[in-house]
Write an enzyme that holds these catalytic residues in place. Sequence first.
Site, mmCIF file in Angstrom:
data_model
loop_
_atom_site.group_PDB
_atom_site.id
_atom_site.type_symbol
_atom_site.label_atom_id
_atom_site.label_comp_id
_atom_site.label_asym_id
_atom_site.label_seq_id
_atom_site.Cartn_x
_atom_site.Cartn_y
_atom_site.Cartn_z
ATOM 1 N N ASP A 411 -4.119 8.801 3.651
ATOM 2 C CA ASP A 411 -4.565 7.547 3.056
ATOM 3 C C ASP A 411 -3.385 6.622 2.778
ATOM 4 O O ASP A 411 -2.298 7.063 2.404
ATOM 5 C CB ASP A 411 -5.304 7.864 1.757
ATOM 6 C CG ASP A 411 -5.822 6.625 1.062
ATOM 7 O OD1 ASP A 411 -6.685 5.949 1.650
ATOM 8 O OD2 ASP A 411 -5.364 6.328 -0.053
ATOM 9 N N GLU A 464 -3.995 6.249 8.211
ATOM 10 C CA GLU A 464 -4.609 4.957 7.890
ATOM 11 C C GLU A 464 -3.454 3.996 7.637
ATOM 12 O O GLU A 464 -2.898 3.943 6.539
ATOM 13 C CB GLU A 464 -5.495 5.053 6.647
ATOM 14 C CG GLU A 464 -6.218 3.747 6.363
ATOM 15 C CD GLU A 464 -6.463 3.482 4.887
ATOM 16 O OE1 GLU A 464 -7.234 2.567 4.581
ATOM 17 O OE2 GLU A 464 -5.872 4.172 4.033
#
Length: 733
Positions: A411, A464
Amino acid sequence: MSTADTPPAAISLEDARKVQNGQHRDPFSVLGPHVKGGQRHVTALDPGAEDLFAVDQTGEHKLSRVDGTDVFTGPAPGDGHYWLKGKKGRNVWEYEDAYRYGPVMGEMDEYLLGEGTHQKIWTVLGAHVMEHEGQHGTHFAVWAPSARRVSVVGGFNQWDGRRHAMRARGATGIWEIFIPNIGEGEAYKYEIVGPEGHLQPLKADPVGFGSQHPPENASIVRDLRGYGWKDAEYMKGRAQRNDRAAPISVYEVHLPSWKRRMAEDGRSLSYQELAVELVDYAADLGFTHLEFMPVSEYPFDGSWGYQPVGLFAPTIRHGTPHEFRDLVEAAHEKGMGVLLDWVPGHFPVDPHGLAKFDGTALYEHADPREGFHPDWNTAIYNYGRIEVANFLVSNALYWLDEYHVDGLRVDAVASMLYRDYSRKAGEWIPNKDGGNENYEAIAVLQKTNIAAYGEHPGIMTVAEESTSFPGVSRPVDGGGLGFGFKWNMGWMNDTLSYMQKDPIYRQHHHHQMTFGIHYAFSENFILPISHDEVVHGKGSMLKKMPGSEWEKFANLRAYYGFMWGHPGKKLLFMGNELGMPTEWQEKEQLPWDLLKDPKHGGVQSLIRDLNKLYRETPALHVKDCDPEGFQWIDANDAAQSTFSWIRRGNAGDAEVVVVCNMTPVERPSHTLAMPSAGRWREALNTDAEVYGGSGRGNMGAIEAKDEPLHGQPASASVYLPPLSTQIFIKDKG
């Protein structure tokens, strides 16, 4: 037992008072068994006792209270096993003395931890149920180098930090203790006295394997041993499933809200219920992988897990570690991989968490210009500290090793890569070369990928990453970050922006749908329609689409067809396959009743068929990350808002042609250039009645003739339904 004689008294009054007040820095030097004058003496603290005895096979040996304290000491002849017996009035209790047991952690573990190269810190730190020196119990170990004292507290010692003060392991900053007769399910925390002598808030275990149900936040002893994995066959073949040439279609799931038991106060499903219902559902829809939003324990439901406190603990919201393993194994039985969202970018500053863990900025930077995240009001890891880097790398390996997960989606990578991320001038500190790259964070990401792929060949890591940072999915030895794949955020932003426009204006934004090909093969991309696109007022996928209700559904189906036909692996957030009219709400389950409406059921059927076609058609996935697998037929038909291209696989694989009409105007005789003459089967048409469309198309096939067009040797007359995507596959005959 110590082999060295103690000073003239078994314990001095000064030491006894320090033990009484929880101020002794080396309790093992005075508590437990020690030899004095050739005879064993036992010293113990028991604040609840009027009298205390050391008991062995020869009988009871009454210990004397040290004046003004709850410390007892006295001779206990022999050298065999003894235990303690307390009395107060009519109450009598017996227990093992934690201070009669020697260290558990070995010198090599200590060395590797100090060096920051212990890739399996969870095997040493945390709470481990074990047999030690012939006794069942739990070994606790924690890193707190600046602490004056660290104690394990829980119901077993009335949360009294004086009772189980730990042993310091020298320069490593590790503290440890073996506590007898503590086992699975016991709640505990660490009580820490900081470097200035101040008592810190009780802390959960940074390497704890379990936690209480929020809002309670103590760690729970969990025994990770003994799970009988049965997925060996799957594990042998998973490298092919995670390869850049494989069909990878990911179903992203927020476990608490996917489905709820409405008849049982709306509770979330357990891991074991998800192992049946979620796994069966995703398999039926043809997804190759499940991706779980973070399952590491987190205190605040509204963070969706992206502010974790217990990085080594599967959230108790759905069950225990073994039950989480049941979910992973069930997916493997269906041939699906499991990816976890992993959050090494920041952590919340909840008092029981990592922030100021030992009274100092231990896991985080002390300077807020490096250690505070302005977007989320969270703390940023001190990536340059070897122990912190080791903690994160080891945590990544923990999930791959202990839970057989098939990969990690990391993330907020962009927030890690840049020191000035979301910061104004003067609010950040440049690197040693004066730039904004975070060298230390980059090194942690590279080490994580090297370790993950090195220890577990066949897994995948996914970034990401929302910027154009170079080489995200390039190997580390080639100068990259070493990820297997990267989310294509640019493609997602551009194409959704296009789709949200009224079709009459789309001709002026034609490039938003074509620009992604310019960089489509610079990384190993996944095309993500994730949870981030359907929250915080962005509206649902259906709501983004313009026009009447029919046009909204047609637009959405055409867009999904465009996405599955486009180079790149696929990711779809749960609920997007239902054509939800409203955006996702984490407190509610998905609106499953929508499937009673054929329009919504049609979207779901389309996703199922797209996944099936994608998996079974090599040209649609083998060269997802290779420019040889793509060729435009016509990228410049802005006036009619059509797009057409060729997908190719390996030699001998049937070619595929994809054509999209992104206006509500039907085009009954569109001339489409084709890579070869012959019969081309209409493998999928998003306007088919079964999907909720009008049923207009090409009667199952088109015939391409030897009439060159747009640089191709053949062409065909094709019926393009309004707002549709069609996929044609060349017949082998």
